[in-house]
Design a protein around this motif. Sequence first.
Motif, short mmCIF file in Angstrom:
data_model
loop_
_atom_site.label_atom_id
_atom_site.label_comp_id
_atom_site.label_asym_id
_atom_site.label_seq_id
_atom_site.Cartn_x
_atom_site.Cartn_y
_atom_site.Cartn_z
N THR A 152 0.82 -1.24 0.00
CA THR A 152 0.00 0.00 0.00
C THR A 152 0.84 1.27 0.00
O THR A 152 0.38 2.33 0.42
N GLN A 210 -6.61 0.33 3.21
CA GLN A 210 -5.18 0.21 3.40
C GLN A 210 -4.80 0.02 4.87
O GLN A 210 -3.91 -0.75 5.20
N LYS A 231 -0.25 3.34 -5.42
CA LYS A 231 -1.50 2.86 -5.99
C LYS A 231 -1.28 2.41 -7.43
O LYS A 231 -0.54 3.05 -8.18
N THR A 270 -7.26 -4.51 -0.23
CA THR A 270 -6.16 -3.68 0.26
C THR A 270 -6.09 -2.31 -0.39
O THR A 270 -5.51 -1.39 0.18
#
Length: 294
Positions: free
Chosen positions: A50, A70, A53, A66
């Motif tokens: 994370t 996050q 992106k 996820t």
Amino acid sequence: MKLKITNLSKTYKNGVKALDNLNLEIGTGMFGLLGPNGAGKSSLMRTIATLQKPDSGMIEFDGINTLKDQMELRKILGYLPQEFGVYPSMSAEDLLHYFAQLKGIASKTERATIVKQVLEVTNLYEVRMKDVNGYSGGMKQRFGIAQLLLNNPKLIIVDEPTAGLDPAERHRFLNVLREIGTNHTVIFSTHIVDDVKELCNEIAILNGGKILTQGTPQSTTDALNGQIWTKVIEREGLEQYETDFNVISSNYNQDNSLNIRVYSKEQPNESFVAVAPQLEDVYFVALKNDSILC
């Protein structure tokens, strides 16, 4: 527990396509992600962790989306990047207590217990009072594992952890990973085939942001049975052999001749001898032919 990655893509502003519609499933245990430098391994690790992106796609772990949640993943994530900065002049024990507080372990007794456990697991207990910035490279890597184990993560990501370690430190570090890999989902990213040969119960080979091969070390090796051939040649003839045959690797003998290994579904000619495939062959065949083997 399962990590599922679906149609993941990432292109950077400079036009480099780091991840190209990538699909991957990873279960509990040690998973080796093999690929050369620039293959997209670190981009994939950062995306799973994370820290960046993707342009498109989905990542799910143990029921957590996820990309949308996050913080929920970060609660159960342990991440050791390829470079993790400089530590202050503090002992390993004191620094682990500090990290444990940051991770929300408020009880001093609980902290003492978990800090002792992670120091023992990483074989650092005897040097717990030494400043971390005075540790060797291998000891720092093991300390990195110790600090990420403080919150008992379900998913652990280690990115090129043995780069720059001497053989003894590498061996100790891999033993630590082997021990923690039995109860966690551990993704071990590396370009060193030997690191994953006996350590990982499953591997994938990544290049150009795509998964070329996935399976157990045994199954991916078995897929090349009867397709790897070898011959001893003079080094001056290597260029011609590379032109005429699908040479995947070569290594020198003491007399400066070369052992070449060739990938072919049939015997290239009568001078070649069939040999049992090795994991290195799987790696080189996948990279050179840029195709899925199994």
